[in-house]
Design an enzyme around this catalytic site. Sequence first.
Site, PDB file in Angstrom:
ATOM      1  CD  GLU A 270      -2.109   1.977   1.983  1.00  0.00           C
ATOM      2  OE1 GLU A 270      -1.907   3.077   1.417  1.00  0.00           O
ATOM      3  OE2 GLU A 270      -2.254   1.844   3.194  1.00  0.00           O
ATOM      4  CB  CYS A 304      -1.575   6.848   1.618  1.00  0.00           C
ATOM      5  SG  CYS A 304      -2.792   5.867   2.437  1.00  0.00           S
TER       6      CYS A 304
HETATM    7  C1  UN1 Z   1      -3.158   5.861   5.067  1.00  0.00           C
HETATM    8  O1  UN1 Z   1      -3.053   7.068   4.911  1.00  0.00           O
HETATM    9  O2  UN1 Z   1      -2.133   5.109   4.996  1.00  0.00           O
HETATM   10  O3  UN1 Z   1      -8.994   6.335   4.080  1.00  0.00           O
HETATM   11  C2  UN1 Z   1      -4.418   5.181   5.397  1.00  0.00           C
HETATM   12  C3  UN1 Z   1      -8.345   6.935   4.948  1.00  0.00           C
HETATM   13  C4  UN1 Z   1      -8.007   6.200   6.214  1.00  0.00           C
HETATM   14  C5  UN1 Z   1      -6.789   5.366   6.019  1.00  0.00           C
HETATM   15  C6  UN1 Z   1      -5.620   6.064   5.434  1.00  0.00           C
HETATM   16  N1  UN1 Z   1      -9.121   5.374   6.582  1.00  0.00           N
HETATM   17  O4  UN1 Z   1      -8.003   8.102   4.819  1.00  0.00           O
END
Ligand code: UN1
Length: 513
Positions: A270, A304
């Site tokens: 990821e 992310c």
């Molecule tokens: C991340 O930034 O690695 O969808 C995960 C989202 C959160 C998870 C982010 N539930 O923004």
Amino acid sequence: MSEATASHSSTQQILDELGIASENSGAFDGTWIDTQGELVHSVNPTTGEVIASVRQATAEDYEQVAAASSQAFREWRTWPAPKRGEVVRLLAEELRKHKAALSALVTLEMGKVLNEGEGEVQEMIDMADLAVGMSRQLYGLSMHSERPQHRMYEQWHPLGPVGIITAFNFPVAVWAWNSTVAAICGDSMIWKPSSQTPLTAVAVTNIAARVLERENAPAIFNLAVGDRHAVGGPLVADHRVPLISATGSVTMGRKIGTVVAERLGNSLLELGGNNGIVVTDDADLDLVLRAVLFAAVGTAGQRCTTTRRLFLQKGIAEEMKGRLIQAYGSVRIGDPMDPSTLMGPLVNQGAVDDMMNAIEVAKEQGGEVLYGGGKIDRPGFFVEPTLVAAKAHMPITCEETFAPILYIFEFEDLDEAIELHNSVPQGLSSAIFTLNMRSAERFLAATGSDCGIANVNIGTSGAEIGGAFGGEKETGGGREAGSDSWKIYMRRQTCTLNWGTELPLAQGVEFDI
Ligand code: UN1
């Protein structure tokens, strides 16, 4: 009591509740190992001060943790899945008890605002609850055999110790995405957290270990805080670890993926996102404003899933830019522990430098700063949320800068917007704001967004755990959390059973003497 003393004593209470000392071991194999590794200081990005320290695992400590994890797996895999689910249910209970303290520690160590820290721990609890249900639903298909008096079916077995490499920005939720599912699947784990956020990892390991101990369960939740020489490298190359789940940058993922592929292991990656929101002329602009603010400024742009690119159709572009500039000016920046704050600091000085550098490069490439663009002069690592009017295909807009910079593009028609949207190497999350069902469906069609997540009238971040989470292209292709993501944490076995007196062969082959 002065304000400084008050906040100091409450920090101490948080640390005490979570079993964090001023110096902690970073290696856990069922008990805390007396590691002699290098000391890493956890710095509060709001003040620049050290909260507490963690002694990192050495290569020998890693070996001890991996051996213990393999041993724990051998027992854990014999527990019936619903019994494993019961342990995860109790983990959820324990997390509920310590939600306030753990959320506060996330905020202290990583800098996201308290409300988001709470959301992160809630995400762990939701994940655990989901995994409890999953523990009774690890379904395999059954097929009709082409041979008489034969039965054919698939079953899912535990896989082995799973390596979980997490990033600083979701220091605990991403562990929970992996570990709660891996646990009900019958796997043990070796967690390598970001060395930026070792305290939350120690706290979570304390919570999880307590539950295992009470239930007489093997020590499946193991920890090795350490750098890539002592921990990262050995973990990724470890043949005892059939699955490596890693969250982080594309550069890091490419290295990990290569090493794991070389030994023919599985990886769940990821990696970076470069998430875009497309806004058409008919969109509800009030919704757009709120969604963009949360998705681009929330977590100081360090998700992310953060929105990094905004595509505005020409008819609403000027109005939307004006409203965004005004809204950005009202974002309350400051101490993330203060409930009225919307944006806290970046994680460290390196992140501030990267952001400033990206803004300079954007300007050189023809971008125009519409709002922000600077550091904020106070202790800690604070920056202004930034809006940049960008031109199509500016190279910097194809990169993920982990900071609150939003590049704004304009477009004439939806085909053009989708092409531009898809023209970056990453493919995590995406969204369209429109009230026209044809535009919405166009965006969700096979020829629309090329991302793992595609939303309508919702921003790119803040996904629910029920769906599979992950992305395409350089984001790495992995899927975590809900839906059928559990399958990667198990091994599939196809079974064909002959209960007859003959030995017919498949495909009509005859082979007899
Ligand atoms: C991340 O930034 O690695 O969808 C995960 C989202 C959160 C998870 C982010 N539930 O923004």
